[in-house]
Design a protein around this motif. Structure first.
Motif, mmCIF file in Angstrom:
data_model
loop_
_atom_site.group_PDB
_atom_site.id
_atom_site.type_symbol
_atom_site.label_atom_id
_atom_site.label_comp_id
_atom_site.label_asym_id
_atom_site.label_seq_id
_atom_site.Cartn_x
_atom_site.Cartn_y
_atom_site.Cartn_z
ATOM 1 N N ALA A 12 71.877 -39.765 79.727
ATOM 2 C CA ALA A 12 71.395 -38.453 80.168
ATOM 3 C C ALA A 12 71.892 -37.412 79.170
ATOM 4 N N HIS A 13 71.418 -36.179 79.278
ATOM 5 C CA HIS A 13 71.947 -35.131 78.401
ATOM 6 C C HIS A 13 72.537 -34.005 79.228
ATOM 7 N N VAL A 14 73.517 -33.326 78.642
ATOM 8 C CA VAL A 14 74.213 -32.274 79.387
ATOM 9 C C VAL A 14 74.046 -30.892 78.750
ATOM 10 N N ASP A 15 73.203 -30.792 77.720
ATOM 11 C CA ASP A 15 72.861 -29.461 77.201
ATOM 12 C C ASP A 15 71.637 -28.968 77.957
ATOM 13 N N SER A 16 71.553 -27.661 78.159
ATOM 14 C CA SER A 16 70.420 -27.066 78.871
ATOM 15 C C SER A 16 69.957 -25.819 78.121
ATOM 16 N N PRO A 17 68.708 -25.420 78.328
ATOM 17 C CA PRO A 17 68.217 -24.207 77.665
ATOM 18 C C PRO A 17 69.099 -23.001 77.986
ATOM 19 N N ARG A 18 69.234 -22.103 77.025
ATOM 20 C CA ARG A 18 70.163 -20.969 77.189
ATOM 21 C C ARG A 18 69.938 -19.980 76.046
ATOM 22 N N LEU A 19 70.697 -18.898 76.056
ATOM 23 C CA LEU A 19 70.634 -17.930 74.956
ATOM 24 C C LEU A 19 71.957 -17.994 74.197
ATOM 25 N N ASP A 20 71.943 -18.606 73.023
ATOM 26 C CA ASP A 20 73.151 -18.649 72.191
ATOM 27 C C ASP A 20 73.386 -17.287 71.559
ATOM 28 N N LEU A 21 74.653 -16.918 71.373
ATOM 29 C CA LEU A 21 74.926 -15.725 70.575
ATOM 30 C C LEU A 21 74.773 -16.078 69.109
ATOM 31 N N LYS A 22 74.260 -15.123 68.323
ATOM 32 C CA LYS A 22 74.196 -15.323 66.870
ATOM 33 C C LYS A 22 75.612 -15.316 66.293
ATOM 34 N N GLN A 23 75.744 -15.691 65.037
ATOM 35 C CA GLN A 23 77.081 -15.766 64.438
ATOM 36 C C GLN A 23 77.656 -14.380 64.136
ATOM 37 N N LEU A 24 76.803 -13.384 63.950
ATOM 38 C CA LEU A 24 77.268 -11.990 63.886
ATOM 39 C C LEU A 24 76.501 -11.210 64.957
ATOM 40 N N PRO A 25 76.929 -11.332 66.191
ATOM 41 C CA PRO A 25 76.108 -10.834 67.310
ATOM 42 C C PRO A 25 76.294 -9.363 67.667
ATOM 43 N N LEU A 26 77.497 -8.823 67.436
ATOM 44 C CA LEU A 26 77.830 -7.518 68.026
ATOM 45 C C LEU A 26 77.375 -6.352 67.150
ATOM 46 N N TYR A 27 76.630 -5.420 67.761
ATOM 47 C CA TYR A 27 76.220 -4.224 67.025
ATOM 48 C C TYR A 27 76.032 -3.076 68.013
ATOM 49 N N GLU A 28 75.881 -1.875 67.441
ATOM 50 C CA GLU A 28 75.682 -0.694 68.282
ATOM 51 C C GLU A 28 74.359 -0.041 67.945
ATOM 52 N N ASP A 29 73.651 0.382 68.994
ATOM 53 C CA ASP A 29 72.392 1.107 68.802
ATOM 54 C C ASP A 29 72.314 2.174 69.889
ATOM 55 N N SER A 30 72.089 3.396 69.497
ATOM 56 C CA SER A 30 71.944 4.500 70.446
ATOM 57 C C SER A 30 73.127 4.611 71.408
ATOM 58 N N GLU A 31 74.320 4.419 70.851
ATOM 59 C CA GLU A 31 75.568 4.509 71.619
ATOM 60 C C GLU A 31 75.639 3.499 72.765
ATOM 61 N N LEU A 32 75.045 2.331 72.522
ATOM 62 C CA LEU A 32 75.176 1.184 73.430
ATOM 63 C C LEU A 32 75.544 -0.017 72.568
ATOM 64 N N ALA A 33 76.387 -0.898 73.108
ATOM 65 C CA ALA A 33 76.764 -2.097 72.359
ATOM 66 C C ALA A 33 75.932 -3.282 72.840
ATOM 67 N N PHE A 34 75.496 -4.107 71.877
ATOM 68 C CA PHE A 34 74.651 -5.258 72.186
ATOM 69 C C PHE A 34 75.171 -6.515 71.497
ATOM 70 N N LEU A 35 74.765 -7.665 72.038
ATOM 71 C CA LEU A 35 75.022 -8.958 71.413
ATOM 72 C C LEU A 35 73.673 -9.606 71.107
ATOM 73 N N LYS A 36 73.467 -9.958 69.841
ATOM 74 C CA LYS A 36 72.196 -10.589 69.470
ATOM 75 C C LYS A 36 72.215 -12.069 69.858
ATOM 76 N N THR A 37 71.040 -12.579 70.276
ATOM 77 C CA THR A 37 70.960 -13.968 70.742
ATOM 78 C C THR A 37 69.916 -14.761 69.965
ATOM 79 N N HIS A 38 70.028 -16.061 70.080
ATOM 80 C CA HIS A 38 69.045 -16.991 69.516
ATOM 81 C C HIS A 38 68.797 -18.035 70.597
ATOM 82 N N TYR A 39 67.600 -18.062 71.164
ATOM 83 C CA TYR A 39 67.396 -18.969 72.300
ATOM 84 C C TYR A 39 67.514 -20.422 71.865
ATOM 85 N N TYR A 40 67.981 -21.250 72.821
ATOM 86 C CA TYR A 40 68.253 -22.670 72.579
ATOM 87 C C TYR A 40 67.381 -23.467 73.533
ATOM 88 N N GLY A 41 66.541 -24.338 72.995
ATOM 89 C CA GLY A 41 65.668 -25.155 73.840
ATOM 90 C C GLY A 41 64.362 -24.435 74.140
#
Ligand code: MN
Ligand code: MN
Length: 462
Positions: free
Chosen positions: A106-135
């Motif tokens: 069986a497998h134990v990985d499931s679809p999800r949103l991985d964070l990118k390797q440089l995920p954290l940034y600011e836009d319009s005085e809000l902080a965000f984490l960039k993602t790369h979907y998995y599966g």
């Protein structure tokens, strides 16, 4: 007239709803099994957590880590963790490895949103984490729901830090936004696969600026929180595996509580079935092997995926312990590729061919083949193997049904079955039918979960 009716029963194959034949004793066992599964699933949101929790259960059941060179004899129980992301467990059989092993994968990985390797940034005085979907996901399903953050940050020092934010009810959750309907006229006219762009799936991570006059004040404040909690800096994201997963609890579903709603049934529902079955196994005839693989949702490539030679490495060690050859072992082995299949959904009847689709509460779903179009990308179990499994499950009182993943030419999907078949291991797919597969909240029937566990027990015990 009576005679004619019996003739029909004798000649026709009629699948039956499992609840028509479920005994009171089985019902008690079913409920207890599903409670255990729900507990395991609730605390296992990534492949690493699935592996760690499986190891804990295995050690409690008397399994020891496999150490190269250790002596093995019938009844020995060992496990091998492949980098904490995949797990192989074995109970050594009375017969030599050259007689073949009984494998469940069986497998134990499931679809999800991985964070990118440089995920954290600011836009319009809000902080965000960039993602790369998995599966394979329908991206629009992953917006406007609460998310948790799970994973690890590997430091240059060699230390690995575990991250888990959102599982504890006192924790905050994360979020990917969607457009309000009032302003979504243009968006709603798009095709569903264009409604949400992958690069706009950015996670809301904070909004309060750090109290200074410099740039990226909100980003700095969020980084300071992570630094105080985990001791990490922005550069440490580079060697991290962090995933945003749905922050939904595992719950009974339906007024009769007959179903289970959860994130990640695919494929932890089959992983737990084979895990529980092997943990209960004592001195089998043939060596039993339980595989919890990683990377199935991205094609089974990589060191922890089912195409990895980590499997050969482990099996070869077991073979050498009794002087068997790996090739002989594979040639005589049987593998159950334990993965979920699509359950017939009356809300979307057009994608299935009803006679050959799996139904909720009809038991473990056997798929002779998976793949797409003209059976491409498929294992296609030999008829003789299907006959063996039919006979075994009938003899063991396990309710099963045949399953196919949708109408011919409707789409399709694969499992690890073909990678096992390619190794000269006779392989068949068997697993739990799922409603809304790959959605943030998937649904299975408790009866089918229980029968899949019973199926794994029968296979290991034969
Ligand atoms: Mn799967
Ligand atoms: Mn899947």
């Amino acid at each position: 007239m009576e005679e004619k009716k019996d003739y029909r029963a004798e000649l026709f194959y009629e699948p039956r709803n499992g609840y028509d034949t479920l005994s009171d004793a089985e019902r008690v066992e079913l409920e207890a099994y599903c409670e255990e599964y729900k507990r395991y699933l609730d605390g296992s949101r990534t492949e690493r957590e699935c592996v760690a929790n499986a190891i804990e259960l295995a050690e409690r059941a008397g399994f020891a880590p496999y150490i190269p060179g250790m002596s093995l004899r019938p009844g020995s129980k060992v496990y091998y963790s492949n980098r904490g992301k995949a797990l192989l467990l074995a109970v050594v059989g009375r017969e030599p490895m050259s007689a073949g092993a009984v494998i469940a994968a069986a497998h134990v990985d499931s679809p999800r949103l991985d964070l990118k390797q440089l995920p954290l940034y600011e836009d319009s005085e809000l902080a965000f984490l960039k993602t790369h979907y998995y599966g394979g996901i329908k991206k629009y399903q992953w917006t406007a729901i609460p998310l948790e953050l799970h994973g690890v940050v590997a430091l240059k020092s060699g230390e690995t830090i575990e991250v888990c934010i959102g599982r504890d009810k006192a924790d905050p959750v994360l979020y990917v936004s969607d457009l309000l309907p009032h302003l979504a006229g243009e968006q709603m006219a798009k095709k569903a696969n264009e409604v949400i762009k992958a690069e706009s799936m950015n996670i809301f991570a904070g909004s309060v600026p750090y109290a200074d006059e410099g740039k990226d004040r909100v980003k700095l404040a969020v980084m300071a929180i992570l630094n105080s909690k985990y001791g990490i800096t922005e550069a440490d994201f580079i060697s991290a595996e962090l995933a945003a997963v749905p922050a939904f609890d595992v719950r009974d579903l339906g007024l009769d509580r007959s179903l289970i709603g959860a994130y990640g049934h695919d494929d932890r529902v089959c992983a737990f079935a084979e895990l529980k079955a092997i943990l209960e196994l004592e001195s089998p005839r043939r060596t039993a092997v339980c595989i919890l693989a990683d990377k199935e949702e991205t094609g089974s490539d990589g060191v922890s995926g089912m195409k990895s030679e980590a499997f050969e490495w482990f099996m070869n060690k077991l073979c050498r312990a009794d002087g068997s050859e790996l090739g002989d072992c594979f040639a005589n082995s049987v593998c159950i590729s334990a993965d979920v299949t699509a359950a017939f959904d009356p809300n979307y009847p057009d994608v299935s061919e009803k006679r050959n689709a799996a139904r909720l509460n009809y038991g473990v779903g056997l798929s002779k083949f998976t793949g797409a179009r003209g059976k491409s990308g498929t294992n296609d179990a030999p008829a003789e193997l299907v006959a063996y499994v039919r006979e075994l499950l009938d003899r063991s009182g396990v309710q099963w049904q045949m399953a196919e993943l949708g109408k011919v030419d409707q789409g399709g999907g694969g499992t690890v079955a073909m990678y096992m078949g390619n190794r000269n291991i006779a392989t068949i797919d068997a697993g739990v039918p799922v409603i809304s597969m790959h959605a943030p909240y998937e649904v299975v029937s408790k009866y089918d979960c229980y029968m899949t566990y019973r199926c794994m027990k029968a296979v290991y015990g034969d």
